[in-house]
Design a protein around this motif. Structure first.
Motif, PDB file in Angstrom:
ATOM      1  N   SER A 132       0.820  -1.207   0.000  1.00 47.74           N
ATOM      2  CA  SER A 132       0.000   0.000   0.000  1.00 47.74           C
ATOM      3  C   SER A 132       0.852   1.255   0.000  1.00 47.74           C
ATOM      4  O   SER A 132       2.021   1.241   0.408  1.00 47.74           O
ATOM      5  N   VAL A 133       0.258   2.359  -0.442  1.00 48.77           N
ATOM      6  CA  VAL A 133       0.855   3.680  -0.337  1.00 48.77           C
ATOM      7  C   VAL A 133      -0.273   4.664  -0.065  1.00 48.77           C
ATOM      8  O   VAL A 133      -1.387   4.505  -0.584  1.00 48.77           O
ATOM      9  N   THR A 134       0.000   5.678   0.754  1.00 55.90           N
ATOM     10  CA  THR A 134      -1.029   6.624   1.168  1.00 55.90           C
ATOM     11  C   THR A 134      -0.568   8.062   0.965  1.00 55.90           C
ATOM     12  O   THR A 134       0.600   8.387   1.221  1.00 55.90           O
ATOM     13  N   ALA A 135      -1.483   8.894   0.526  1.00 53.00           N
ATOM     14  CA  ALA A 135      -1.272  10.341   0.458  1.00 53.00           C
ATOM     15  C   ALA A 135      -2.216  11.010   1.456  1.00 53.00           C
ATOM     16  O   ALA A 135      -3.362  10.572   1.638  1.00 53.00           O
ATOM     17  N   PHE A 136      -1.740  12.070   2.108  1.00 57.41           N
ATOM     18  CA  PHE A 136      -2.554  12.832   3.058  1.00 57.41           C
ATOM     19  C   PHE A 136      -2.738  14.255   2.534  1.00 57.41           C
ATOM     20  O   PHE A 136      -1.765  14.932   2.194  1.00 57.41           O
ATOM     21  N   SER A 142      -7.276  11.097   3.838  1.00 59.45           N
ATOM     22  CA  SER A 142      -6.277  10.113   3.413  1.00 59.45           C
ATOM     23  C   SER A 142      -6.737   9.432   2.138  1.00 59.45           C
ATOM     24  O   SER A 142      -7.940   9.270   1.895  1.00 59.45           O
ATOM     25  N   TYR A 143      -5.750   8.997   1.327  1.00 54.13           N
ATOM     26  CA  TYR A 143      -6.008   8.353   0.044  1.00 54.13           C
ATOM     27  C   TYR A 143      -5.022   7.187  -0.063  1.00 54.13           C
ATOM     28  O   TYR A 143      -3.817   7.403  -0.168  1.00 54.13           O
ATOM     29  N   THR A 144      -5.535   5.954  -0.053  1.00 54.77           N
ATOM     30  CA  THR A 144      -4.673   4.773  -0.008  1.00 54.77           C
ATOM     31  C   THR A 144      -4.881   3.894  -1.234  1.00 54.77           C
ATOM     32  O   THR A 144      -6.013   3.516  -1.552  1.00 54.77           O
ATOM     33  N   MET A 145      -3.782   3.555  -1.902  1.00 56.00           N
ATOM     34  CA  MET A 145      -3.787   2.620  -3.028  1.00 56.00           C
ATOM     35  C   MET A 145      -3.116   1.323  -2.569  1.00 56.00           C
ATOM     36  O   MET A 145      -2.018   1.355  -1.998  1.00 56.00           O
ATOM     37  N   THR A 146      -3.777   0.187  -2.816  1.00 60.56           N
ATOM     38  CA  THR A 146      -3.284  -1.117  -2.357  1.00 60.56           C
ATOM     39  C   THR A 146      -3.292  -2.109  -3.505  1.00 60.56           C
ATOM     40  O   THR A 146      -4.209  -2.120  -4.327  1.00 60.56           O
TER      41      THR A 146
END
Length: 278
Positions: A132-136, A142-146
């Protein structure tokens, strides 16, 4: 990973110790011919703490812009993390990527020439590890791509050396293909989000191991494998939804696309193998 390594080392020690005791094995005919295998182990991912999410605010296919507010500030100034968000702000932190089990079935064939062995194999299965990677954003949100493997297929060559026909030490390498299962989660309830879900990934595998005969047609072993997959097709599209027209995602081109900064989905694996030989 430490647990898996200890298990693998224990398996290798056990099979090496058992093999000499199996006096009925004809070692002149071992590691020669077709076989089928079951493979299980643990996947571990290298650290990707510097990974981020990239933005294409004018939707020209180039992920090279910042998402800016009406005032010109960076809407993602709180930053990123290489994991899944624990909350809607950077201060809540992130969960680490999930290392997990993997399991495969294998069919192959070896050709023994004296103490040297060459062969080829096809393997299919999956790893349950997630990345996963997350942007704040400063909203906060929060915005998480998995991503994780739906299934994986590889074709490899291998070459090895068997000192006495009881144990084979080998290296292996080849191409790999995976269908990846991607997902996106966010605490932003205003904009609308869409993604393209499953994607195709191509790459390679390299590794090595040892295999010991414990019966005339049965071998057990342990191996290490490194897998690298190129994953650059997953995109999240952000549109207006219920947000105001002044929403930062809309200002440059009416919407924004997300992509991961790290295209490589890599993992290290320690596996135990059991092979039935014909």
């Amino acid at each position: 990973m430490k647990f898996a390594i200890k298990c693998g080392a224990a398996a290798l020690f056990a099979t090496t110790a058992i093999s000499p005791a199996m006096a009925e094995i004809d070692k002149t005919t071992t590691f020669d011919g077709p076989y089928i295998s079951i493979v299980g182990g643990q996947s571990g991912q290298p650290s990707d703490r510097r990974e981020s999410i990239l933005f294409d605010t004018d939707r020209d296919g180039q992920y090279d812009e910042n998402v800016l507010t009406v005032a010109g500030a960076n809407a993602f100034s709180p930053g990123f993390c290489g994991g899944s968000a624990k909350g809607n702000n950077a201060g809540a932190g992130c969960n680490n990527d999930n290392d997990d089990w993997e399991y495969y079935a294998r069919i192959g064939a070896d050709k023994r020439m004296g103490n040297f062995v060459v062969g080829a194999l096809i393997e299919g299965g999956r790893s349950e590890a997630t990345d996963s990677v997350t942007a704040f954003s400063s909203t906060p949100a929060s915005y998480t791509m998995t991503r994780e493997t739906d299934y994986e297929v590889s074709a490899r060559l291998r070459a090895g050396y068997t000192p006495n026909g009881g144990v084979l030490f080998y290296v292996t390498g080849g191409g790999a293909y995976a269908k990846l299962d991607n997902s996106f989660t966010t605490t932003n309830g205003a904009n609308a989000f869409a993604d393209n879900g499953k994607t195709n990934a191509w790459g390679y595998q390299v590794g090595g191991g040892a295999e010991a005969m414990v019966a005339q047609n049965l071998s057990l072993g342990v191996e290490y494998m490194y897998t690298s997959l190129m994953d650059d097709d997953y995109v999240v599209n952000v549109t207006q939804g219920a947000a105001a027209a002044t929403n930062p995602f809309l200002l440059n081109g009416g919407g924004t696309n997300f992509n991961r900064s790290d295209e490589d989905f890599n993992r290290h694996s320690v596996r135990v193998t059991a092979s039935l030989r014909f």
